[in-house]
Design a protein around this motif. Structure first.
Motif, PDB file in Angstrom:
ATOM      1  N   GLY A 103       0.803  -1.213   0.000  1.00  0.00           N
ATOM      2  CA  GLY A 103       0.000   0.000   0.000  1.00  0.00           C
ATOM      3  C   GLY A 103       0.840   1.270   0.000  1.00  0.00           C
ATOM      4  O   GLY A 103       2.058   1.234  -0.226  1.00  0.00           O
ATOM      5  N   TYR A 104       0.170   2.388   0.290  1.00  0.00           N
ATOM      6  CA  TYR A 104       0.814   3.700   0.245  1.00  0.00           C
ATOM      7  C   TYR A 104       0.980   4.267   1.655  1.00  0.00           C
ATOM      8  O   TYR A 104       0.187   3.957   2.550  1.00  0.00           O
ATOM      9  CB  TYR A 104      -0.015   4.665  -0.609  1.00  0.00           C
ATOM     10  CG  TYR A 104      -0.101   4.259  -2.055  1.00  0.00           C
ATOM     11  CD1 TYR A 104       0.932   4.560  -2.935  1.00  0.00           C
ATOM     12  CD2 TYR A 104      -1.210   3.557  -2.545  1.00  0.00           C
ATOM     13  CE1 TYR A 104       0.867   4.183  -4.276  1.00  0.00           C
ATOM     14  CE2 TYR A 104      -1.279   3.166  -3.875  1.00  0.00           C
ATOM     15  CZ  TYR A 104      -0.238   3.482  -4.734  1.00  0.00           C
ATOM     16  OH  TYR A 104      -0.296   3.096  -6.046  1.00  0.00           O
ATOM     17  N   PRO A 105       1.992   5.122   1.862  1.00  0.00           N
ATOM     18  CA  PRO A 105       2.245   5.667   3.204  1.00  0.00           C
ATOM     19  C   PRO A 105       1.102   6.554   3.696  1.00  0.00           C
ATOM     20  O   PRO A 105       0.386   7.177   2.912  1.00  0.00           O
ATOM     21  CB  PRO A 105       3.531   6.495   3.021  1.00  0.00           C
ATOM     22  CG  PRO A 105       4.145   5.987   1.756  1.00  0.00           C
ATOM     23  CD  PRO A 105       3.018   5.537   0.892  1.00  0.00           C
ATOM     24  N   SER A 106       0.948   6.610   5.007  1.00  0.00           N
ATOM     25  CA  SER A 106       0.000   7.522   5.646  1.00  0.00           C
ATOM     26  C   SER A 106       0.580   8.928   5.628  1.00  0.00           C
ATOM     27  O   SER A 106       1.718   9.139   6.050  1.00  0.00           O
ATOM     28  CB  SER A 106      -0.261   7.076   7.089  1.00  0.00           C
ATOM     29  OG  SER A 106      -0.834   8.108   7.848  1.00  0.00           O
ATOM     30  N   TRP A 107      -0.195   9.911   5.149  1.00  0.00           N
ATOM     31  CA  TRP A 107       0.352  11.269   5.038  1.00  0.00           C
ATOM     32  C   TRP A 107       0.601  11.881   6.409  1.00  0.00           C
ATOM     33  O   TRP A 107       1.553  12.638   6.595  1.00  0.00           O
ATOM     34  CB  TRP A 107      -0.565  12.146   4.195  1.00  0.00           C
ATOM     35  CG  TRP A 107      -1.837  12.566   4.870  1.00  0.00           C
ATOM     36  CD1 TRP A 107      -3.050  11.955   4.822  1.00  0.00           C
ATOM     37  CD2 TRP A 107      -1.995  13.722   5.712  1.00  0.00           C
ATOM     38  NE1 TRP A 107      -3.973  12.620   5.579  1.00  0.00           N
ATOM     39  CE2 TRP A 107      -3.350  13.732   6.132  1.00  0.00           C
ATOM     40  CE3 TRP A 107      -1.153  14.738   6.137  1.00  0.00           C
ATOM     41  CZ2 TRP A 107      -3.871  14.718   6.967  1.00  0.00           C
ATOM     42  CZ3 TRP A 107      -1.670  15.716   6.980  1.00  0.00           C
ATOM     43  CH2 TRP A 107      -3.006  15.711   7.385  1.00  0.00           C
ATOM     44  N   THR A 108      -0.239  11.543   7.402  1.00  0.00           N
ATOM     45  CA  THR A 108      -0.024  12.108   8.747  1.00  0.00           C
ATOM     46  C   THR A 108       1.259  11.553   9.366  1.00  0.00           C
ATOM     47  O   THR A 108       2.032  12.293   9.983  1.00  0.00           O
ATOM     48  CB  THR A 108      -1.219  11.798   9.656  1.00  0.00           C
ATOM     49  OG1 THR A 108      -1.476  10.382   9.646  1.00  0.00           O
ATOM     50  CG2 THR A 108      -2.461  12.533   9.188  1.00  0.00           C
ATOM     51  N   LEU A 109       1.488  10.253   9.184  1.00  0.00           N
ATOM     52  CA  LEU A 109       2.727   9.671   9.707  1.00  0.00           C
ATOM     53  C   LEU A 109       3.929  10.124   8.897  1.00  0.00           C
ATOM     54  O   LEU A 109       5.039  10.227   9.431  1.00  0.00           O
ATOM     55  CB  LEU A 109       2.639   8.145   9.708  1.00  0.00           C
ATOM     56  CG  LEU A 109       1.690   7.522  10.738  1.00  0.00           C
ATOM     57  CD1 LEU A 109       1.732   6.003  10.654  1.00  0.00           C
ATOM     58  CD2 LEU A 109       2.047   7.978  12.149  1.00  0.00           C
ATOM     59  N   ALA A 110       3.722  10.413   7.604  1.00  0.00           N
ATOM     60  CA  ALA A 110       4.823  10.932   6.780  1.00  0.00           C
ATOM     61  C   ALA A 110       5.279  12.290   7.304  1.00  0.00           C
ATOM     62  O   ALA A 110       6.479  12.582   7.348  1.00  0.00           O
ATOM     63  CB  ALA A 110       4.387  11.038   5.325  1.00  0.00           C
ATOM     64  N   VAL A 111       4.310  13.122   7.720  1.00  0.00           N
ATOM     65  CA  VAL A 111       4.655  14.422   8.306  1.00  0.00           C
ATOM     66  C   VAL A 111       5.367  14.227   9.644  1.00  0.00           C
ATOM     67  O   VAL A 111       6.374  14.883   9.931  1.00  0.00           O
ATOM     68  CB  VAL A 111       3.389  15.286   8.476  1.00  0.00           C
ATOM     69  CG1 VAL A 111       3.717  16.569   9.251  1.00  0.00           C
ATOM     70  CG2 VAL A 111       2.785  15.628   7.120  1.00  0.00           C
ATOM     71  N   SER A 112       4.856  13.308  10.467  1.00  0.00           N
ATOM     72  CA  SER A 112       5.488  13.033  11.767  1.00  0.00           C
ATOM     73  C   SER A 112       6.900  12.486  11.585  1.00  0.00           C
ATOM     74  O   SER A 112       7.814  12.828  12.340  1.00  0.00           O
ATOM     75  CB  SER A 112       4.636  12.034  12.565  1.00  0.00           C
ATOM     76  OG  SER A 112       3.349  12.540  12.818  1.00  0.00           O
ATOM     77  N   LEU A 113       7.059  11.627  10.575  1.00  0.00           N
ATOM     78  CA  LEU A 113       8.378  11.053  10.304  1.00  0.00           C
ATOM     79  C   LEU A 113       9.356  12.141   9.869  1.00  0.00           C
ATOM     80  O   LEU A 113      10.524  12.138  10.282  1.00  0.00           O
ATOM     81  CB  LEU A 113       8.261   9.975   9.225  1.00  0.00           C
ATOM     82  CG  LEU A 113       9.544   9.228   8.854  1.00  0.00           C
ATOM     83  CD1 LEU A 113      10.098   8.482  10.060  1.00  0.00           C
ATOM     84  CD2 LEU A 113       9.284   8.252   7.706  1.00  0.00           C
ATOM     85  N   ALA A 114       8.878  13.073   9.055  1.00  0.00           N
ATOM     86  CA  ALA A 114       9.732  14.188   8.639  1.00  0.00           C
ATOM     87  C   ALA A 114      10.152  15.027   9.845  1.00  0.00           C
ATOM     88  O   ALA A 114      11.314  15.438   9.955  1.00  0.00           O
ATOM     89  CB  ALA A 114       8.990  15.060   7.620  1.00  0.00           C
ATOM     90  N   ALA A 115       9.209  15.249  10.762  1.00  0.00           N
ATOM     91  CA  ALA A 115       9.529  16.017  11.975  1.00  0.00           C
ATOM     92  C   ALA A 115      10.570  15.285  12.820  1.00  0.00           C
ATOM     93  O   ALA A 115      11.501  15.906  13.365  1.00  0.00           O
ATOM     94  CB  ALA A 115       8.261  16.264  12.785  1.00  0.00           C
TER      95      ALA A 115
END
Length: 651
Positions: free
Chosen positions: A243-255
Motif C-alpha cells: 500500500g501507500y504511506p500515511s500522510w499524517t505519519l509521513a509528516v510526523s516522520l519528517a519532523a
C-alpha cells in the motif's frame, strides 16, 4: 627516575600526552589540528619546528592523520550522558517489563542479572576500551586485524536497518503525543464502524457485566482498534502489496528526522550538548509517573505481580535466551555504537567508571519501568474487578501503542496530562537512541570521506532514512518491519557479535587488550574481565545462536505467513550482512604485498596495521616502543598450545 624514561609502561595520560588531560571541564579536549591552527594564527609555522625525530614523526602523523582531525566531546560528562541516552531507550520502558512477565516475573531477574554480569558489562567495557584507545569508528577500529573489518561493515548494515524503522516508531509516538492534547483522547472510545466487538478504553460507567455484554464474546479495546485501523491502517495480508504511506505519519516522520538531523548537525559537538536533556528528562517524567502509579488503587498488587518469582521458569532455556537478548539489545552492544562514542573521548578518560555507571543505570531503569507499568496495570485490574493482571495486558510490538494508551485512557483524573508526559518521555528516549545510531553511520562515512562536511553527511542520511522509513508507515509496514528486524538486524547482529568477540579475544588477544588498558588507564585488568572476554561471553553467545537456530520456525507476523520468496529475500539479506566478513577478508588478503605467498598474506592480514594505536603521534610512538619490548619478552616464553591459551587470558 625521570618520567621521560618511562619506556611506554606508564599511563601516557600522566606523562604529558598531547591529547589527554586529567581534568574534566569544557575545553579540555583539543585536537592537534586545532593546536596547529592556533600556532599559525600567532605567526608560528609548525613545519619550522624541528626535532631529532622530525622525519619519523611526520611519517607517523601521515598514518594517523585521520585520527588527529576527529572532533571530541566538550567534556567527560557529555560522553556519559550520550551513552545513557543511547542505551536507556524504548526497550527498557516497554520491552523489559513484559519480557520479565512472560519469563517468570521476579525469577527472570536472576538470569537477567547473571547475563548482565557475564555478557553486558564485559562487552560494554570492551567496546569502550577499543574505541577510546584507537580513536577509530566502528569500521576502522578493526585495523587491529584488517581481515576482520567486515564485522564493522556488517554491523553498520544492521544499525542502518534499525535506524530506519526506529525513526518510524518516533513518528507514531509523536502523533500520539500531539493527539494527547485533544479534549477527549481519540483512542478512548469506539467508532460505529468497529461494531459491537469494540470496548471503550475510557472508564466504564456501567457495571462490568453490562459493559462487557456477553461474557463468552471476546472484545477488543478501542485503543487497539485505533492503533490498528486508524494509525497503521493495517492490512491482513501483503500478498497484493504493502500500500501507500500515511500522510499524517509521513509528516510526523519528517519532523522526527528534522529533530535528529538538527541534533546531529555539528556531530558530537552538538549532540553532546543535547545529551543532557535526552538522558535526564525521561527520569523526571518517570519519577512523576512512579508517584502517580503507586498512589493508584490496586497498584501494589500490580507491582507484586511483576516481582513475584515463578521459580520453575529458571529451568527453561527460553528464559535464559530472553535474558541474553534483552541485555544484548537494551545496552546496544555489538552494533558499533559504543565503539563510535568512545572514539571521541580523550585518551586516558576513566571509562571503567563510565561502563559501570551505564550498565547499572540501564538495569535500574528497566526495574523502575516495570514498577511504573505494573502499578498502572494493577489499577487497571482493580477497575475491572479482576485479580488476574495477565488478562488486562497485551504484549507484542504494539504494546506501547495499545496497552499503555488503553491504561492511560482509564485514568479518571487528567488522562491527557499523563498521556502527554508518557509519550513525550517515549519520544525523548527514542530520539536519544536514534541519535546514537545515526552518529555511528555518520562516523563511518566521515572516516571514509574526511573532506565532506559533517552537515552534508547528516542531511544525506536523514533523506535516505526518511525515504526508507516510508515503507514502514504503509498499511503493510509492520509486516516489513517484522521481516527486516529479524533477518536484517537481530540475526546479523548476533552472528557478528560472535565474530567480534572472537576477533578481539583471540585474534588481537585478551593479553594485548589488557596491555592496552594498562598503557591507557594505568590499571590492571581483573581476572573477571579476562575470563569473560576469553571464554564465558563468546561461549554464551554461541550457545544462544545455536539455540535460536535449533528452535527456528518460519517467521510470522501475527497469524500471517510470508510468501516463500519473502523468506528467500530475508535469508539473502542475512547472508549479505554476515557475508561482509568474507568479502572484506578477501579484500584484506589481496591488499597484502604481492611478493608474499598466500599463507603469508593471510597471516599478515591478521596482524595490526603499522598505524594501529593511539591517535596522538607522540603517544603512538611510546605505545609502539612498549609493544616492541613486550614482543621481545614473548620470544622467550614456551610455545605449547595450552600455554598459549593460558597466557592469552592470564598473561
Amino acid at each position: 627516575m625521570e618520567q621521560s624514561n618511562n619506556n611506554g609502561y606508564l599511563n601516557p595520560a600522566y606523562v604529558g600526552s598531547l591529547n589527554a588531560t586529567t581534568i574534566s571541564i569544557p575545553g579540555a579536549y583539543k585536537t592537534n589540528a586545532e593546536t596547529t591552527a592556533k600556532e599559525a594564527s600567532n605567526g608560528h609555522k609548525p613545519s619550522e619546528t624541528t626535532t631529532p625525530q622530525k622525519q619519523t614523526e611526520e611519517e607517523t602523523e601521515a598514518n594517523v592523520g585521520e585520527g588527529i582531525k576527529r572532533d571530541g566531546w566538550n567534556n567527560d560528562i557529555e560522553f556519559l550522558m550520550s551513552c545513557i541516552a543511547l542505551s536507556v531507550g524504548l526497550g527498557n520502558v516497554w520491552r523489559f517489563p513484559f519480557i520479565a512477565l512472560e519469563n517468570g516475573g521476579g525469577a527472570f531477574l536472576i538470569p537477567y542479572l547473571i547475563v548482565l554480569i557475564l555478557v553486558g558489562k564485559p562487552v560494554y567495557y570492551l567496546e569502550m576500551l577499543l574505541g577510546q584507545f584507537s580513536s577509530r569508528g566502528s569500521v576502522k577500529v578493526y585495523d587491529f586485524a584488517p581481515i576482520m573489518r567486515g564485522i564493522g561493515y556488517g554491523q553498520v548494515l544492521a544499525t542502518g536497518i534499525v535506524t530506519t524503522y526506529y525513526a518510524t516508531l518516533m513518528a507514531i509516538t509523536l502523533r500520539y503525543f500531539v493527539e494527547s492534547f485533544y479534549p477527549t483522547l481519540p483512542w478512548s472510545y469506539c467508532r460505529s464502524e468497529w461494531g459491537s466487538s469494540c470496548l471503550d478504553s475510557a472508564p466504564q460507567t456501567l457495571p462490568m457485566s453490562e459493559a462487557n455484554g456477553n461474557a463468552s464474546e471476546v472484545r477488543t479495546t478501542s485503543a487497539e482498534f485505533y492503533f490498528t485501523n486508524i494509525i497503521l491502517r493495517e492490512k491482513t495480508s501483503i500478498d497484493d502489496g504493502i500500500g501507500y504511506p500515511s500522510w499524517t505519519l509521513a509528516v510526523s516522520l519528517a519532523a522526527a528526522w528534522l529533530i535528529i538531523a538538527g541534533i546531529m548537525f555539528r556531530g558530537v559537538k552538538s549532540s553532546g550538548k543535547a545529551s543532557y536533556f535526552l538522558a535526564l528528562f525521561p527520569y523526571v517524567v518517570m519519577v512523576i509517573l512512579l508517584i502517580r502509579a503507586l498512589t493508584l488503587p490496586g497498584a501494589v498488587d500490580g507491582v507484586l505481580y511483576f516481582l513475584k518469582p515463578q521459580w520453575h521458569k529458571l529451568l527453561e532455556p527460553q528464559v535464559w535466551y530472553a535474558a541474553v537478548t534483552q541485555v544484548f539489545f537494551s545496552l546496544a552492544i555489538c552494533f558499533g555504537n559504543i565503539v563510535m562514542y568512545a572514539s571521541y573521548n580523550r585518551f586516558g578518560q576513566n571509562i571503567y567508571r563510565d561502563a559501570n555507571i551505564v550498565t547499572t543505570l540501564d538495569t535500574f531503569t528497566s526495574m523502575l519501568s516495570g514498577v511504573i507499568i505494573f502499578g498502572i496495570l494493577g489499577n487497571l485490574a482493580y477497575e475491572n474487578n479482576t485479580t488476574d493482571i495477565s488478562k488486562v495486558v497485551n504484549g507484542g510490538p504494539g504494546l506501547a501503542f495499545i496497552s499503555y494508551p488503553d491504561a492511560i485512557a482509564k485514568f479518571k483524573v487528567l488522562p491527557q496530562l499523563f498521556s502527554v508526559l508518557f509519550f513525550l518521555m517515549l519520544f525523548v528516549l527514542g530520539i536519544g537512541s536514534n541519535v546514537g545510531m545515526v552518529s555511528c553511520l555518520t562516523t563511518v562515512l566521515k572516516d571514509e570521506f574526511v573532506r565532506i562536511k559533517q552537515w552534508r553527511i547528516v542531511v544525506f542520511i536523514a533523506i535516505i532514512g526518511y525515504l526508507l522509513g516510508l515503507l514502514y508507515i504503509t498499511p503493510g509496514g509492520q509486516f516489513v518491519l517484522n521481516l527486516l528486524d529479524f533477518f536484517g538486524a537481530t540475526f546479523v547482529a548476533l552472528v557478528l557479535a560472535i565474530f567480534e568477540l572472537l576477533a578481539i579475544g583471540w585474534v588481537y588477544g585478551v593479553k594485548r587488550v589488557c596491555r592496552d588498558v594498562e598503557f591507557m588507564l594505568g590499571i590492571k585488568t581483573s581476572k573477571y574481565y579476562r575470563i569473560c572476554w576469553g571464554f564465558i561471553t563468546p561461549l554464551l553467545m554461541i550457545t544462544i545462536l545455536v539455540y535460536m537456530l535449533a528452535r527456528y520456525e518460519p517467521l510470522k507476523y501475527k497469524d500471517y505467513t510470508y510468501l516463500p520468496g519473502v523468506y528467500v529475500f530475508g535469508w539473502c539479506l542475512s547472508a549479505f550482512g554476515v557475508g561482509q566478513v568474507l568479502f572484506w577478508a578477501i579484500s584484506a588478503v589481496r591488499s597484502q604485498p604481492a611478493e608474499l605467498s598466500l599463507c603469508q598474506r593471510i597471516r599478515k592480514a591478521f596482524e595490526p596495521l603499522p598505524s594501529w594505536g593511539p591517535a596522538d603521534p607522540h603517544t603512538l610512538k611510546r605505545y609502539q616502543l612498549h609493544m616492541e619490548q613486550a614482543n621481545v619478552s614473548a620470544m622467550f616464553q614456551r610455545s605449547g598450545i595450552w600455554h598459549k591459551i593460558y597466557d592469552n587470558i592470564f598473561g
